[in-house]
Design a protein around this motif. Sequence first.
Motif, PDB file in Angstrom:
ATOM      1  N   GLU A 311       0.696  -1.126   0.084  1.00  0.00           N
ATOM      2  CA  GLU A 311      -0.079  -0.060  -0.010  1.00  0.00           C
ATOM      3  C   GLU A 311       0.802   1.218  -0.146  1.00  0.00           C
ATOM      4  N   LEU A 312       2.231   1.004  -0.092  1.00  0.00           N
ATOM      5  CA  LEU A 312       3.046   2.368   0.217  1.00  0.00           C
ATOM      6  C   LEU A 312       4.059   2.291  -0.936  1.00  0.00           C
ATOM      7  N   SER A 313       4.435   3.334  -1.202  1.00  0.00           N
ATOM      8  CA  SER A 313       5.615   3.417  -2.382  1.00  0.00           C
ATOM      9  C   SER A 313       6.495   4.670  -1.848  1.00  0.00           C
ATOM     10  N   THR A 314       7.746   4.537  -2.290  1.00  0.00           N
ATOM     11  CA  THR A 314       8.812   5.546  -1.850  1.00  0.00           C
ATOM     12  C   THR A 314       9.273   6.245  -3.167  1.00  0.00           C
ATOM     13  N   ILE A 315       9.181   7.699  -2.946  1.00  0.00           N
ATOM     14  CA  ILE A 315       9.827   8.629  -4.163  1.00  0.00           C
ATOM     15  C   ILE A 315      11.417   8.449  -3.870  1.00  0.00           C
ATOM     16  N   THR A 316      11.980   7.597  -4.671  1.00  0.00           N
ATOM     17  CA  THR A 316      13.444   7.743  -4.679  1.00  0.00           C
ATOM     18  C   THR A 316      14.272   8.481  -5.428  1.00  0.00           C
ATOM     19  N   ARG A 317      13.846   9.035  -6.532  1.00  0.00           N
ATOM     20  CA  ARG A 317      14.515  10.064  -7.261  1.00  0.00           C
ATOM     21  C   ARG A 317      13.461  10.768  -7.937  1.00  0.00           C
ATOM     22  N   VAL A 318      13.781  12.374  -7.869  1.00  0.00           N
ATOM     23  CA  VAL A 318      13.175  13.312  -8.590  1.00  0.00           C
ATOM     24  C   VAL A 318      14.397  14.182  -9.113  1.00  0.00           C
ATOM     25  N   VAL A 319      14.514  14.056 -10.680  1.00  0.00           N
ATOM     26  CA  VAL A 319      15.494  14.738 -11.118  1.00  0.00           C
ATOM     27  C   VAL A 319      15.129  15.543 -12.161  1.00  0.00           C
ATOM     28  N   LEU A 320      15.523  16.890 -12.212  1.00  0.00           N
ATOM     29  CA  LEU A 320      15.166  17.973 -13.406  1.00  0.00           C
ATOM     30  C   LEU A 320      16.358  18.140 -14.170  1.00  0.00           C
ATOM     31  N   HIS A 321      16.348  18.238 -15.626  1.00  0.00           N
ATOM     32  CA  HIS A 321      17.577  18.894 -15.932  1.00  0.00           C
ATOM     33  C   HIS A 321      17.647  20.247 -15.582  1.00  0.00           C
ATOM     34  N   PRO A 322      19.121  20.470 -15.150  1.00  0.00           N
ATOM     35  CA  PRO A 322      19.358  21.976 -14.733  1.00  0.00           C
ATOM     36  C   PRO A 322      18.687  23.120 -15.176  1.00  0.00           C
ATOM     37  N   LYS A 323      18.788  23.090 -16.481  1.00  0.00           N
ATOM     38  CA  LYS A 323      17.686  24.224 -17.441  1.00  0.00           C
ATOM     39  C   LYS A 323      16.539  24.454 -16.981  1.00  0.00           C
ATOM     40  N   TYR A 324      15.761  23.414 -16.600  1.00  0.00           N
ATOM     41  CA  TYR A 324      14.238  23.631 -16.077  1.00  0.00           C
ATOM     42  C   TYR A 324      14.191  23.468 -14.428  1.00  0.00           C
ATOM     43  N   ARG A 325      15.140  23.751 -13.795  1.00  0.00           N
ATOM     44  CA  ARG A 325      14.611  24.001 -12.417  1.00  0.00           C
ATOM     45  C   ARG A 325      14.443  25.572 -11.994  1.00  0.00           C
ATOM     46  N   THR A 326      14.067  25.789 -10.772  1.00  0.00           N
ATOM     47  CA  THR A 326      13.565  26.875 -10.176  1.00  0.00           C
ATOM     48  C   THR A 326      12.334  27.531 -10.802  1.00  0.00           C
ATOM     49  N   ILE A 327      11.358  26.752 -11.573  1.00  0.00           N
ATOM     50  CA  ILE A 327      10.432  27.379 -12.055  1.00  0.00           C
ATOM     51  C   ILE A 327       9.138  26.361 -11.689  1.00  0.00           C
ATOM     52  N   GLY A 328       9.362  25.726 -10.452  1.00  0.00           N
ATOM     53  CA  GLY A 328       8.098  25.092  -9.903  1.00  0.00           C
ATOM     54  C   GLY A 328       7.698  23.706 -10.334  1.00  0.00           C
ATOM     55  N   LEU A 329       8.704  23.144 -11.276  1.00  0.00           N
ATOM     56  CA  LEU A 329       8.396  21.770 -11.841  1.00  0.00           C
ATOM     57  C   LEU A 329       8.702  20.572 -10.974  1.00  0.00           C
ATOM     58  N   GLY A 330       9.596  20.720  -9.954  1.00  0.00           N
ATOM     59  CA  GLY A 330       9.557  19.745  -8.929  1.00  0.00           C
ATOM     60  C   GLY A 330       8.446  19.289  -8.404  1.00  0.00           C
ATOM     61  N   PHE A 359       8.253  19.009  -1.995  1.00  0.00           N
ATOM     62  CA  PHE A 359       7.483  18.016  -1.613  1.00  0.00           C
ATOM     63  C   PHE A 359       6.028  18.630  -1.088  1.00  0.00           C
ATOM     64  N   GLU A 360       6.438  19.712   0.047  1.00  0.00           N
ATOM     65  CA  GLU A 360       5.370  20.073   0.475  1.00  0.00           C
ATOM     66  C   GLU A 360       4.306  21.024  -0.387  1.00  0.00           C
ATOM     67  N   LYS A 361       4.838  21.810  -1.148  1.00  0.00           N
ATOM     68  CA  LYS A 361       4.079  22.270  -2.164  1.00  0.00           C
ATOM     69  C   LYS A 361       3.232  21.480  -3.133  1.00  0.00           C
ATOM     70  N   ALA A 362       3.826  20.300  -3.253  1.00  0.00           N
ATOM     71  CA  ALA A 362       3.174  19.222  -3.840  1.00  0.00           C
ATOM     72  C   ALA A 362       1.908  18.498  -3.440  1.00  0.00           C
ATOM     73  N   GLY A 363       1.842  18.920  -2.038  1.00  0.00           N
ATOM     74  CA  GLY A 363       0.639  18.429  -1.043  1.00  0.00           C
ATOM     75  C   GLY A 363       1.257  17.145  -0.241  1.00  0.00           C
ATOM     76  N   MET A 364       2.374  17.034   0.233  1.00  0.00           N
ATOM     77  CA  MET A 364       2.804  16.041   1.183  1.00  0.00           C
ATOM     78  C   MET A 364       3.048  16.649   2.314  1.00  0.00           C
ATOM     79  N   GLN A 365       2.968  15.837   3.476  1.00  0.00           N
ATOM     80  CA  GLN A 365       3.104  16.578   4.795  1.00  0.00           C
ATOM     81  C   GLN A 365       4.365  15.823   5.469  1.00  0.00           C
ATOM     82  N   ARG A 366       5.064  16.915   5.921  1.00  0.00           N
ATOM     83  CA  ARG A 366       6.548  16.654   6.620  1.00  0.00           C
ATOM     84  C   ARG A 366       6.164  16.142   7.959  1.00  0.00           C
TER      85      ARG A 366
END
Length: 481
Positions: A311-330, A359-366
């Motif tokens: 019932e549980l998955s783990t996010i093990t990798r989130v990778v953005l190409h450096p060009k596309y970082r800092t604009i909310g895509l993560g 992660f929190e902006k995406a709706g996850m709870q710390r």
Amino acid sequence: MRRQESFHITRYARTYDRTEGKFLIDIRYKVKTEVTPRTIGVAEAFGIGVDDFRQQVIYDNVTLKIGPRDIVYITGESGSGKSVLLREMEKDLGAEAVNIDDVKPDQEKPIVETVGRNLDEALELLSRVGLNDAYLFVRRYRELSDGQKYRYRIARLLESPSQYWVMDEFCATLDRDTAKIVAFNIQKQARRVGKAVIVATTHTDLFDDLAPTVHIHKGWRRRLEVNYHPNKPDEACSLTRSLRIEEGTLNDYKQLAEFHYRSGRCPSPRKVFCLKRGDELCGVIVYSHPPPNVFGRRRVLKAEFCKLKHELSTITRVVLHPKYRTIGLGARLVKETLPLAGTRYVQAIAVMARYNPFFEKAGMQRVAETRGDRTLQEAVTKLGELGFKTYALASQETNLNRLRALSGEELEKIRDVLLKVSQGYYKRLKASGKAYVRKEEYGRFITEASAETLAKVISRLAVLAQTKAYLIWKNPASQLT
């Protein structure tokens, strides 16, 4: 012979009403061509007077209203007078303005050491201008490309206390995608802290992302168009309009793995999703099966692991190409794929969650944070006492240089430090493919390890000792057990 002209300003006037934020600019000049055999030939061929002064008007009593929170976008062809206008406005603003050309970078220190009041602020400033790769953070200014140097100087500009940020030839050295991302982040930062931006450039493709309140287009001679716009910027960079998310494979992750700070072997995936722009792969997220023991999980999930693993998955990798970082895509990549993971719950254990709350902006709870257990922290402290730079323990090269300088007796002390780490970390310190590493096996591994191997083990220890956040997401239709 090169044609030369005599330049003579006939009228130059400007006034600045600081209270109302009004600039009045009037600039005219005369030019007279130097008499040479060739200029005479030109005069005869085209019927122009060589001895006559020709009056040119650059700005004809132009009135501009610009406030301390405006975003000003000056465009126009090269040679039309954009830079003249920018310079005159900067003179009027005086100490209230800072120009990007005034930034004097430190050539020798890693750039992460030269911006911001602390590490968190440094990472945020550098990321906002597109310098967001872990390896870029530790480079020196002189090691950067011309485009990276320009972005670094913008980062320094963003931390200036001056009210007006002034930039000529804005983003001229950047590729157009990167220019749009930088423009979007600059206006976003300026609006967030209540600053004004005044930029000049020949490029007209930055309007949507810069979202100017004042757009000045300078044409030839006295031609000038000024438009005032509401202060209502777009919430997203224009590049995001053409992005889509689709299911991918482990091969997609491998294409971007080099841009992840843990670029080694990825856990076996349960689901992989890609972020694409046309045929270009911009980002990847990997969902894997959960590990049996994770700090923080029992605070919210009480069921036995044999049940949770389905019932549980783990996010093990989130990778953005450096060009596309800092604009909310993560955050977008996480948010849009959480419901697609195929499990009731999704967890994430992340170091970067401390610096970037996507992660929190995406709706996850710390739920919790941890720095590893007592034995990890004690090992880091002991290594510091033995001459290691604790902030550089993640660097294998730095570790190896220190190890090579030690005597045989000192090396034995290092081995003893590593042998006292809790057994639960043996597998990861040894980088073993086995599910479980016995104490005797780990002991032999450390005792027989070369300096090169010990440098790697210390680097892994540094990663395990980092502060990590545990986050959880539940399907809205489910209840926590």
